[in-house]
Scaffold this motif. Structure first.
Motif, PDB file in Angstrom:
ATOM      1  N   ILE A  46       0.792  -1.624  -0.361  1.00 44.91           N
ATOM      2  CA  ILE A  46      -0.037   0.173  -0.087  1.00 44.91           C
ATOM      3  C   ILE A  46       1.181   1.456   0.236  1.00 44.91           C
ATOM      4  N   MET A  47       1.845   1.159   0.995  1.00 46.24           N
ATOM      5  CA  MET A  47       2.410   2.503   0.383  1.00 46.24           C
ATOM      6  C   MET A  47       3.910   2.132  -0.100  1.00 46.24           C
ATOM      7  N   GLY A  48       4.219   0.705  -0.739  1.00 49.44           N
ATOM      8  CA  GLY A  48       5.798   1.071  -1.580  1.00 49.44           C
ATOM      9  C   GLY A  48       5.588   0.823  -2.795  1.00 49.44           C
ATOM     10  N   ARG A  49       4.300   0.912  -3.280  1.00 48.94           N
ATOM     11  CA  ARG A  49       3.940   1.534  -4.286  1.00 48.94           C
ATOM     12  C   ARG A  49       4.056   2.683  -4.808  1.00 48.94           C
ATOM     13  N   PHE A  50       4.083   3.429  -4.192  1.00 51.70           N
ATOM     14  CA  PHE A  50       4.366   4.666  -4.181  1.00 51.70           C
ATOM     15  C   PHE A  50       5.728   5.128  -3.986  1.00 51.70           C
ATOM     16  N   GLY A  51       6.812   4.318  -3.824  1.00 59.35           N
ATOM     17  CA  GLY A  51       8.077   4.872  -3.707  1.00 59.35           C
ATOM     18  C   GLY A  51       8.223   4.879  -2.527  1.00 59.35           C
ATOM     19  N   LEU A  52       7.499   4.251  -1.718  1.00 61.64           N
ATOM     20  CA  LEU A  52       7.641   4.370   0.009  1.00 61.64           C
ATOM     21  C   LEU A  52       8.745   3.380   0.238  1.00 61.64           C
ATOM     22  N   VAL A  53       9.852   3.149  -0.086  1.00 61.98           N
ATOM     23  CA  VAL A  53      10.471   1.596   0.618  1.00 61.98           C
ATOM     24  C   VAL A  53      10.900   1.468   1.472  1.00 61.98           C
ATOM     25  N   SER A  54       9.736   0.847   2.418  1.00 59.73           N
ATOM     26  CA  SER A  54      10.680   0.873   3.844  1.00 59.73           C
ATOM     27  C   SER A  54      10.782  -0.372   4.143  1.00 59.73           C
ATOM     28  N   LEU A  55      11.853  -0.535   5.151  1.00 58.59           N
ATOM     29  CA  LEU A  55      12.737  -1.516   5.285  1.00 58.59           C
ATOM     30  C   LEU A  55      12.716  -1.437   6.208  1.00 58.59           C
ATOM     31  N   GLY A  56      11.063  -1.015   7.311  1.00 50.62           N
ATOM     32  CA  GLY A  56      11.444  -1.524   8.880  1.00 50.62           C
ATOM     33  C   GLY A  56      10.221  -2.542   9.468  1.00 50.62           C
ATOM     34  N   HIS A  57       9.360  -2.708   7.791  1.00 45.81           N
ATOM     35  CA  HIS A  57       8.239  -3.168   8.610  1.00 45.81           C
ATOM     36  C   HIS A  57       8.372  -4.538   9.318  1.00 45.81           C
ATOM     37  N   SER A 116      -8.971   5.650  -4.309  1.00 44.73           N
ATOM     38  CA  SER A 116      -8.944   7.447  -3.869  1.00 44.73           C
ATOM     39  C   SER A 116      -8.519   8.966  -4.070  1.00 44.73           C
ATOM     40  N   MET A 117      -8.519   9.549  -3.507  1.00 47.38           N
ATOM     41  CA  MET A 117      -7.426  11.038  -3.795  1.00 47.38           C
ATOM     42  C   MET A 117      -6.829  10.814  -3.881  1.00 47.38           C
ATOM     43  N   ALA A 118      -6.500  10.359  -2.549  1.00 47.86           N
ATOM     44  CA  ALA A 118      -4.704   9.820  -1.894  1.00 47.86           C
ATOM     45  C   ALA A 118      -3.936   9.362  -2.847  1.00 47.86           C
ATOM     46  N   ARG A 119      -4.257   8.302  -3.756  1.00 50.00           N
ATOM     47  CA  ARG A 119      -3.742   8.190  -4.553  1.00 50.00           C
ATOM     48  C   ARG A 119      -2.899   9.248  -5.655  1.00 50.00           C
ATOM     49  N   TYR A 120      -3.820   9.540  -6.061  1.00 55.84           N
ATOM     50  CA  TYR A 120      -3.269  10.155  -7.249  1.00 55.84           C
ATOM     51  C   TYR A 120      -2.161  11.491  -6.510  1.00 55.84           C
ATOM     52  N   ALA A 121      -2.728  11.972  -5.157  1.00 57.67           N
ATOM     53  CA  ALA A 121      -1.508  12.610  -4.220  1.00 57.67           C
ATOM     54  C   ALA A 121      -0.579  11.801  -4.106  1.00 57.67           C
ATOM     55  N   LYS A 167       1.523  11.243   2.470  1.00 61.44           N
ATOM     56  CA  LYS A 167       2.495  10.331   2.993  1.00 61.44           C
ATOM     57  C   LYS A 167       2.275  10.024   4.160  1.00 61.44           C
ATOM     58  N   LEU A 168       2.384   9.912   5.357  1.00 64.68           N
ATOM     59  CA  LEU A 168       1.898   9.501   6.871  1.00 64.68           C
ATOM     60  C   LEU A 168       0.590   8.927   6.552  1.00 64.68           C
ATOM     61  N   LYS A 169      -0.213   9.873   6.751  1.00 62.37           N
ATOM     62  CA  LYS A 169      -1.752   9.010   6.435  1.00 62.37           C
ATOM     63  C   LYS A 169      -1.435   7.303   5.252  1.00 62.37           C
ATOM     64  N   VAL A 170      -0.768   7.111   4.332  1.00 63.33           N
ATOM     65  CA  VAL A 170      -0.277   5.770   3.515  1.00 63.33           C
ATOM     66  C   VAL A 170       0.134   5.030   4.782  1.00 63.33           C
ATOM     67  N   THR A 171       1.271   5.940   5.378  1.00 67.41           N
ATOM     68  CA  THR A 171       2.714   5.171   6.593  1.00 67.41           C
ATOM     69  C   THR A 171       1.612   4.844   7.312  1.00 67.41           C
TER      70      THR A 171
END
Lengths: 296, 337
Positions: free
Chosen positions: B45-56, B181-186, B208-212
């Protein structure tokens, strides 16, 4: 409580802790040197760097213990093997991903991490193997002992930083490497063979992993998953020093090692690591370009 | 085929699955795959927006450990414990995410900060070994025999299957809701260019924070589920760098831009490991008297090679590649990369 704390602070053991921290810093600095070079020149994070060190440790172990080779020669062969592994990593994996998103490059080396671990497990099993060589320790006073291996790591790390610095600033190849890390596109137009330079850098970086392996093999047992125990800290050192900044990485190694040993002195060693990682996160917020980065 | 019909058929098969006389072991595998799929979906859900977390791995460990510790130490039922664990994970996500987004830490710097987070949580679990059992792991106490609603425990796999199925489906639904959602476009705009999207009025940090937080909370829930099902957790089975990487890789293999990608990734990577383990076995295989191969490492080795090949040749993952082909056939053109 406070009295206890101050007493602990001024005890002789605390001084020993500080010195040991300094020496651990030498080991960390050596671990991160090659990674830092690759980071700076190719702009790729090799997550599998610690695994290359692990394979170097195995090489040294087998050549020395099973092959009966003198330790120095075995270490030299270890450096050769890891240099080859570094070369292959670039030739077979990273070379195809230079245009890909940075995160894909990072993930591909993550695949290599699993591959190296799996290969080591298949070939060598999961036993812990010890080189069985100890250099002993140096007694500074009745209470303070310093391990010769760590003193040696410290000296070698400092030596390598100087040599690498001279190589990068004085030699023709070094100048080319520095230039390419500043502007990739222009260098191609200048007629520089970037491919060759990248391969050379990867091999040098790999060779430095072998050097680190030789000193680690003297202190720790080798097993296929040993990379996980010092891999993360190695990246943190590089990032905190400012990627590709050799001197910064060298200094950052000491900040980390002091945090780890001081944390370990007042509580368990794990808390030392917690302290170091938390400090890293915090430092990234304030100075994402690295603690010792020059202002641009 | 009509896509609605397809969904109905798949749903029917999934509901009927445990009644088809499946053995206990395959059913176990399916449950594990469903739980991990939910975690992977949460990551993507967050990774697809380039927010690659290695903390999951950290969020997953928080989910499992907080739930189990509250149950064992305070006797607090997981019905309350799991929401608390999710709150903790959400809080942790804000603690790390807010400064990261505020100070514009992106790309592999973000990956490395979150990697440090995984290590912090893992080391804390090991350091507090008197309570958490450290690297030896932790087991929630059994409440009575068999089924316990209050402790959310069951030794009947069937019950767990339906719980896991419902959770997994909820995960897919959440993925789709975010997708529409609109968040996706944002967030897509942000991942293209932060400055430009801020200039047109996107609140970068907040989006970004919401999706994280959403992603962290989902992952923590998966951790709690895993704990309730396996009745055993350890820093290396649900936390640390290893699990964080496992999450990222499964999604990359499956496909990051499609709701079913993470699930397909879970099926492929988890089944591959199981099949190789059973097929090759764990006996040592000796070439000569002195040289023996420890084949238990083969799954790891194959897994590593597979990941490298995927990233080089199929960066969009299996589902992404298939979807591209499908589209190309329907439009009669080659999809733009």
């Amino acid at each position: 409580m406070f009295a206890e704390f101050t007493e602990a602070l001024f005890s002789i053991f605390f001084i020993e802790t500080l010195i040991n921290g300094l020496l651990l810093g030498g080991v960390l600095a050596l671990l991160s040197l090659g990674l830092n070079l690759i980071f700076g020149v190719i702009d790729v994070v090799w997550i599998c760097y610690a695994e290359i060190i692990m394979l170097g440790m195995y090489t040294i172990y087998f050549l020395h213990v099973d092959g009966g080779m003198p330790l120095i020669l075995a270490a030299a062969c270890g450096v050769g093997v890891t240099a080859l592994l570094g070369w292959l990593t670039h030739r077979l994996v990273i070379g195809y991903l230079l245009q890909a998103a940075p995160i894909n490059q990072l993930l591909a080396t993550g695949g290599l991490l699993f591959f190296f671990q799996g290969a080591a497990m298949v070939a060598f099993g999961i036993e812990f193997r010890n080189l069985g060589v100890s250099l002993g320790s140096l007694a500074l006073s009745e209470d303070i002992y310093l391990s010769w291996t760590r003193l040696l790591s410290f000296a070698i790390a400092a030596g390598v930083v100087v040599v690498l610095y001279q190589f990068l600033s004085r030699s023709y190849l070094g100048a080319a490497i520095r230039a390419i890390s500043q502007d990739r596109e222009i260098m191609i137009l200048m007629g520089v063979n970037t491919k060759k330079l990248y391969l050379l850098t990867s091999a040098i970086g790999g060779g430095l992993a072998g050097l680190a392996a030789a000193l680690l093999a003297l202190q720790y047992d080798v097993h296929p998953f040993i990379g996980l125990s010092f891999g993360p800290i190695t990246f943190m050192v590089c990032v905190m020093g400012g990627l590709g900044n050799m001197v910064g990485g060298f200094l950052a190694a000491f900040v980390f090692s002091e945090l780890i040993t001081i944390g370990g002195y007042f509580a368990e060693l794990e808390w030392g690591y917690v302290l170091a990682f938390a400090f890293f996160i915090f430092a990234m917020f304030i100075r994402p370009e690295g603690l010792f980065a020059r202002k641009s | 085929m009509n896509s609605k019909l397809l969904i109905a058929v798949v749903a029917a098969v999934l509901v009927a699955l445990p009644f088809l006389g499946l053995d206990s072991y395959p059913l176990h595998l399916v449950i594990v795959i469903l739980i991990w799929s939910f975690a992977y979906t949460g990551w993507s859900i967050m990774g697809r927006f380039g927010l690659v977390s290695l903390g999951h791995g950290a969020f997953m460990a928080v989910g499992g450990y907080v739930t189990a510790l509250l149950w064992n130490e305070l006797g607090l039922t997981p019905w309350i414990g799991i929401p608390i664990a999710m709150l903790c994970a959400g809080g942790l996500a804000v603690l790390i995410g807010y400064p990261c987004f505020k100070f514009r830490i992106v790309g592999h710097y973000f990956a490395l900060v979150t990697l440090a987070l995984s290590e912090v949580v893992r080391q804390i679990i090991i350091a507090t070994r008197d309570t958490t059992g450290g690297s030896l792991g932790y087991t929630p106490e059994r409440h009575g025999d068999g089924w316990s609603v209050i402790a959310l425990q069951s030794d009947d796999r069937m019950v767990f299957y339906f719980v896991a199925l419902a959770v997994w489906m909820a995960g897919i639904v959440i993925w789709r809701l975010v997708d529409r959602s609109m968040a996706r476009y944002a967030l897509e705009a942000i991942s293209e260019d932060e400055d430009a999207s801020a200039a047109v009025g996107v609140r970068v940090t907040r989006e970004k924070l919401k999706v994280t937080v959403l992603s962290a909370v989902m992952t923590a829930f998966a951790g709690a589920m895993y704990c309730q099902y396996q009745m055993f957790i350890s820093p290396d089975t649900i936390g640390g760098v290893g699990i964080s990487l496992q999450i990222v890789f499964a999604v990359v293999v499956g496909g990051i831009y499609n709701s079913l990608g993470p699930t397909i990734g879970a099926v492929i990577t988890l089944l591959l490991a199981e099949v190789l383990r059973i097929w090759i076995g764990t006996e040592a295989y000796c070439l000569t008297e002195k040289i023996c191969l420890n084949v238990a490492g083969v799954p790891l080795l194959v897994y590593g090679i597979m990941l490298i090949l995927f990233i080089i040749f199929l960066p969009k993952g299996i589902v992404g590649a298939v979807a591209d082909r499908w589209q190309a056939r329907n439009n009669g053109s080659v999809p733009a990369k």
